[in-house]
Design an enzyme around this catalytic site. Sequence first.
Site, PDB file in Angstrom:
ATOM      1  N   ASP A 114       9.289  -4.614   8.078  1.00  0.00           N
ATOM      2  CA  ASP A 114       8.244  -3.638   8.384  1.00  0.00           C
ATOM      3  C   ASP A 114       8.335  -3.121   9.819  1.00  0.00           C
ATOM      4  OD1 ASP A 114       7.337  -3.732   5.851  1.00  0.00           O
ATOM      5  OD2 ASP A 114       5.340  -4.462   6.308  1.00  0.00           O
ATOM      6  N   GLY A 168       0.794  -1.221   0.000  1.00  0.00           N
ATOM      7  CA  GLY A 168       0.000   0.000   0.000  1.00  0.00           C
ATOM      8  C   GLY A 168       0.823   1.265   0.000  1.00  0.00           C
ATOM      9  N   GLY A 220      -0.870   6.213   0.555  1.00  0.00           N
ATOM     10  CA  GLY A 220       0.369   5.676   0.008  1.00  0.00           C
ATOM     11  C   GLY A 220       1.616   6.410   0.434  1.00  0.00           C
ATOM     12  N   ARG A 243      14.215   1.294   0.685  1.00  0.00           N
ATOM     13  CA  ARG A 243      14.520   0.068   1.417  1.00  0.00           C
ATOM     14  C   ARG A 243      15.268  -0.912   0.509  1.00  0.00           C
ATOM     15  NH1 ARG A 243       9.297  -2.002   4.656  1.00  0.00           N
ATOM     16  NH2 ARG A 243       8.514  -2.516   2.576  1.00  0.00           N
ATOM     17  N   LYS A 286       9.519   3.364  -0.131  1.00  0.00           N
ATOM     18  CA  LYS A 286       8.411   3.301   0.829  1.00  0.00           C
ATOM     19  C   LYS A 286       7.942   4.717   1.134  1.00  0.00           C
ATOM     20  CE  LYS A 286       6.914   1.320   5.222  1.00  0.00           C
ATOM     21  NZ  LYS A 286       7.291   0.488   6.372  1.00  0.00           N
ATOM     22  N   ASP A 345       1.592 -11.015   7.001  1.00  0.00           N
ATOM     23  CA  ASP A 345       2.084 -10.213   5.884  1.00  0.00           C
ATOM     24  C   ASP A 345       3.327  -9.408   6.259  1.00  0.00           C
ATOM     25  OD1 ASP A 345      -0.309  -8.934   7.302  1.00  0.00           O
ATOM     26  OD2 ASP A 345       0.630  -7.173   6.424  1.00  0.00           O
TER      27      ASP A 345
END
Length: 479
Positions: free
Chosen positions: A263, A93, A127, A177, A114, A253
């Site tokens: 994450d 996302g 986003g 990243r 990101k 996820d």
Amino acid sequence: MGKKLADLHFTNRLYKSAPFLFAKVNPTALSNPKLLHVNTQMLHRLGLDESMIGNPSFLRFLNGDLDFEGLFFGASFYSGHQFGHYVPRLGDGRAITIAEIKNDYNEHFELQLKGSGLTPFSRMGDGKAVVRSSIREYLASAHMKALSIPTTEALAIITGADDVYREEVEKSSIVLRVAESFLRFGHFQYFAHTNQLEELKTLVEFAIENYFSAYKDHPNRYVLFFQDIVKRTAKLFAGWQSVGFCHGVLNTDNMSILGLTLDYGPYGFINHFDQDHVCNHSDHEGRYSLGNQPSIGMWNLQMLGIALESLIPEVDRKRTLETYPQIFLVEYRRLLLEKCGLYKQQAEDEDFLRTMLNMLVFTELDYTQFFRGLSRYEKDSKKIAGIETPENLINWLDSYDARLNLEETTQADRHAKMLLVNPKFILRNYLAQMAIDDLSLVPKMYEVMTNPFTEWSEVEEWAAPAPLKYRNLSVSCSS
């Protein structure tokens, strides 16, 4: 001589092998972008020349505002269990994969922006990423690497002038990243739950070919693939527990098939040892507390196993999952003993370590400071410099002295080894917040957190628990 951006060797293996994994999407560049910090070590690993940092093309590269040949822009499909509930469609996302490159040492790196704008998976979001969360991820990923814990990394962080609306208006940011792969448990879940079994098999074959190549020609390669993921995950979680790291959002996820810390949302390092510690104030039931993390790792692996049921028989999945607790416990015990300067394992070690952790619960000694102080402990002295010595600690030191009698290393050797595994500095939430509040601190904070075993006497206060003004700082999923 390092390469320029245009000289990078773009391989894009995943996109070429599994284009069905991605939805094509263009990044949204930040307005008035400014370079905040560059990870020069990663720059060198990619084979890039440090002199290019001031080049406008480098800033454009980080901002997604570029058209170099060989780049692709894609957000990937995945699903996952969020707080135990299956969500059938999630996806990138806020992240857009721009390329995979190969350096001169045949190492492959995937690059993701990101915070680079809307994707088909942004759902109700925009986003974008805010400076707050971007700094936390940038600092934490570098810090975890310095602590020898497997992690995704970052090349650089930029800030923009765009307003981003969260609980309040904040400024925008992008982190580039870097990882060998960003494949998550949720990628495999998505194709399994949508019954796209050929795509699932293609994805598994790709992962084995490129990341688990020792098994690529083995007739039981799918089982060996799963076994390796279980082993990596168990060791990752043991590493987290040993340094007192809470991930905060251990949804499937957010789980890497390579056993990487993935994450960085509402993570946190504990002050005193507390199994019930919850670092994410959105986690109202404490599902992802410090003490629950190891069992959540097992649960998430079970969900991955279900996603692979078309490729791996149930008996093999069950047998593989049953290895997780022992792998975790052996690694966790090894790491804790190492933190204590103990290298000859004894039959009573499990009881010894359990007593130590109970002592840390009752005394509420700072976890990081305790082990750093223990790194200079003089046998039979019954005191640790800079640490209060309540009765519970003195009693434990009696057993520690007895345990040291069974070791063969000298005190000087023990001290030297322990000082290399027990950091003086840990990225406590308040330190990250200080860098967020004052961006001029980011370079020094980065330097200290990438060398956390160094004394850094000029910032001695950063080794302490949170001062009163930051004592009640909390972190949520908002980013």
